[in-house]
Design a protein around this motif. Sequence first.
Motif, PDB file in Angstrom:
ATOM      1  N   GLY A  91    -130.440  -2.497  27.332  1.00 40.61           N
ATOM      2  CA  GLY A  91    -129.094  -2.199  27.878  1.00 40.61           C
ATOM      3  C   GLY A  91    -128.448  -1.003  27.359  1.00 40.61           C
ATOM      4  N   LEU A  92    -129.484  -0.198  26.619  1.00 45.35           N
ATOM      5  CA  LEU A  92    -128.803   1.034  25.945  1.00 45.35           C
ATOM      6  C   LEU A  92    -129.825   2.332  26.494  1.00 45.35           C
ATOM      7  N   PRO A  93    -129.795   2.588  27.737  1.00 48.08           N
ATOM      8  CA  PRO A  93    -130.901   3.486  28.101  1.00 48.08           C
ATOM      9  C   PRO A  93    -130.658   4.943  27.640  1.00 48.08           C
ATOM     10  N   GLU A  94    -129.531   5.169  27.001  1.00 46.02           N
ATOM     11  CA  GLU A  94    -129.294   6.691  26.547  1.00 46.02           C
ATOM     12  C   GLU A  94    -129.631   6.657  25.056  1.00 46.02           C
ATOM     13  N   TRP A  95    -130.005   5.718  24.698  1.00 44.72           N
ATOM     14  CA  TRP A  95    -130.643   5.518  23.115  1.00 44.72           C
ATOM     15  C   TRP A  95    -132.301   5.228  22.873  1.00 44.72           C
ATOM     16  N   ASP A  96    -132.698   6.086  21.719  1.00 45.93           N
ATOM     17  CA  ASP A  96    -134.135   5.971  21.444  1.00 45.93           C
ATOM     18  C   ASP A  96    -134.215   4.833  20.366  1.00 45.93           C
ATOM     19  N   HIS A  97    -135.359   4.341  20.377  1.00 47.92           N
ATOM     20  CA  HIS A  97    -135.700   3.297  19.148  1.00 47.92           C
ATOM     21  C   HIS A  97    -136.459   4.163  18.132  1.00 47.92           C
ATOM     22  N   ASP A  98    -136.051   4.322  17.042  1.00 45.84           N
ATOM     23  CA  ASP A  98    -136.759   4.784  15.792  1.00 45.84           C
ATOM     24  C   ASP A  98    -137.351   3.737  15.127  1.00 45.84           C
ATOM     25  N   GLU A  99    -138.692   3.531  15.441  1.00 50.10           N
ATOM     26  CA  GLU A  99    -139.569   2.389  14.909  1.00 50.10           C
ATOM     27  C   GLU A  99    -139.572   2.352  13.504  1.00 50.10           C
ATOM     28  N   ALA A 100    -139.795   3.498  12.968  1.00 49.62           N
ATOM     29  CA  ALA A 100    -139.993   3.624  11.416  1.00 49.62           C
ATOM     30  C   ALA A 100    -138.905   3.079  10.745  1.00 49.62           C
ATOM     31  N   ARG A 101    -137.644   3.330  11.184  1.00 51.39           N
ATOM     32  CA  ARG A 101    -136.432   2.986  10.368  1.00 51.39           C
ATOM     33  C   ARG A 101    -135.581   1.698  10.950  1.00 51.39           C
ATOM     34  N   ASP A 102    -136.357   1.248  12.272  1.00 48.62           N
ATOM     35  CA  ASP A 102    -136.017   0.330  12.910  1.00 48.62           C
ATOM     36  C   ASP A 102    -134.129   0.364  13.377  1.00 48.62           C
ATOM     37  N   ALA A 103    -133.858   1.719  13.818  1.00 46.34           N
ATOM     38  CA  ALA A 103    -132.844   2.464  14.121  1.00 46.34           C
ATOM     39  C   ALA A 103    -132.756   2.779  15.685  1.00 46.34           C
ATOM     40  N   ILE A 104    -131.500   3.108  16.321  1.00 47.26           N
ATOM     41  CA  ILE A 104    -131.380   3.678  17.339  1.00 47.26           C
ATOM     42  C   ILE A 104    -130.543   5.108  17.232  1.00 47.26           C
ATOM     43  N   THR A 105    -131.126   5.862  18.113  1.00 49.48           N
ATOM     44  CA  THR A 105    -130.658   7.427  17.876  1.00 49.48           C
ATOM     45  C   THR A 105    -130.159   7.677  19.242  1.00 49.48           C
ATOM     46  N   ARG A 106    -129.023   8.713  19.340  1.00 48.31           N
ATOM     47  CA  ARG A 106    -128.876   9.455  20.745  1.00 48.31           C
ATOM     48  C   ARG A 106    -128.306  10.847  20.109  1.00 48.31           C
ATOM     49  N   THR A 107    -128.695  11.907  20.667  1.00 46.60           N
ATOM     50  CA  THR A 107    -128.122  13.072  20.831  1.00 46.60           C
ATOM     51  C   THR A 107    -127.217  13.362  21.862  1.00 46.60           C
ATOM     52  N   ILE A 108    -125.999  13.719  21.568  1.00 44.71           N
ATOM     53  CA  ILE A 108    -124.981  14.243  22.715  1.00 44.71           C
ATOM     54  C   ILE A 108    -124.662  15.775  22.556  1.00 44.71           C
ATOM     55  N   VAL A 109    -124.647  16.523  23.763  1.00 51.26           N
ATOM     56  CA  VAL A 109    -124.224  17.928  23.460  1.00 51.26           C
ATOM     57  C   VAL A 109    -122.913  17.928  24.429  1.00 51.26           C
ATOM     58  N   PHE A 110    -121.986  18.314  23.803  1.00 50.80           N
ATOM     59  CA  PHE A 110    -120.597  18.707  24.232  1.00 50.80           C
ATOM     60  C   PHE A 110    -120.676  20.175  25.043  1.00 50.80           C
ATOM     61  N   ALA A 111    -119.137  20.522  25.172  1.00 50.70           N
ATOM     62  CA  ALA A 111    -118.896  21.677  25.747  1.00 50.70           C
ATOM     63  C   ALA A 111    -118.900  22.684  24.589  1.00 50.70           C
ATOM     64  N   ASP A 112    -118.271  22.465  23.570  1.00 52.58           N
ATOM     65  CA  ASP A 112    -117.816  23.251  22.439  1.00 52.58           C
ATOM     66  C   ASP A 112    -117.684  22.127  21.334  1.00 52.58           C
ATOM     67  N   PHE A 113    -117.375  22.936  20.252  1.00 49.09           N
ATOM     68  CA  PHE A 113    -117.024  22.198  18.642  1.00 49.09           C
ATOM     69  C   PHE A 113    -115.814  21.182  18.928  1.00 49.09           C
ATOM     70  N   ILE A 114    -114.747  21.830  19.745  1.00 51.42           N
ATOM     71  CA  ILE A 114    -113.667  20.879  19.544  1.00 51.42           C
ATOM     72  C   ILE A 114    -114.006  19.592  20.283  1.00 51.42           C
ATOM     73  N   GLU A 115    -114.735  19.822  21.307  1.00 50.50           N
ATOM     74  CA  GLU A 115    -115.132  18.462  22.086  1.00 50.50           C
ATOM     75  C   GLU A 115    -116.056  17.407  21.209  1.00 50.50           C
ATOM     76  N   ALA A 116    -117.153  18.213  20.537  1.00 50.82           N
ATOM     77  CA  ALA A 116    -117.871  17.531  19.649  1.00 50.82           C
ATOM     78  C   ALA A 116    -117.188  16.697  18.708  1.00 50.82           C
ATOM     79  N   PHE A 117    -116.226  17.496  17.825  1.00 55.43           N
ATOM     80  CA  PHE A 117    -115.674  16.991  16.670  1.00 55.43           C
ATOM     81  C   PHE A 117    -114.391  15.814  17.105  1.00 55.43           C
ATOM     82  N   GLY A 118    -114.056  16.241  18.316  1.00 55.77           N
ATOM     83  CA  GLY A 118    -113.007  15.066  18.789  1.00 55.77           C
ATOM     84  C   GLY A 118    -113.701  13.978  19.132  1.00 55.77           C
TER      85      GLY A 118
END
Lengths: 97, 97
Positions: free
Chosen positions: A16-43
């Motif tokens: 149900g979370l296709p945008e997320w990757d499973h980090d098996e070593a830590r049993d965690a999920i990860t996602r990287t998101i790229v925004f237009a600029d810092f204002i959008e990223a920090f917002g």
Amino acid sequence: MIEALSEAERADALDGLPEWDHDEARDAITRTIVFADFIEAFGFMTQVALIAERMNHHPEWANVYNRVDILLTTHDAGGLSPRDIEMAQAIDAIVEE
Amino acid sequence: MIEALSEAERADALDGLPEWDHDEARDAITRTIVFADFIEAFGFMTQVALIAERMNHHPEWANVYNRVDILLTTHDAGGLSPRDIEMAQAIDAIVEE
């Protein structure tokens, strides 16, 4: 104490979370998101921070300018728990706005 | 184009920033700050974010709950520049508040 997801629950949740990757070593999920600029990223980070505090469940994350890397896991459960799935869904909803 | 610090300028600057470590591989400076909780940590990050945007100079940073790891360098200069020193001083001032 939060319980970790069972194998079946984890598989369902990841489906149900296709945008997320499973980090098996830590049993965690990860996602990287790229925004237009810092204002959008920090917002975005500010919105997630408020939700994290309300849920009392906090991401591990890093930011470089317009890029945010997020890792979710539940230390108390030793791996993924329902809280991580809920948080990932909340993050996806913010990104889609 | 921002110019990197000379050897002498770098040595002087680092002497004035005792809370920061020099990452020689990247010619960057790093500082880890541990706060009481996430509210304090993210509150700090928000103050730094506003200054970063005003200076148009952004940190590389990571956060896990009450901990913030910061790395400053100037990509355009290929290493430390006066902007990093100014940013580090601004961060130190916020932490001391």
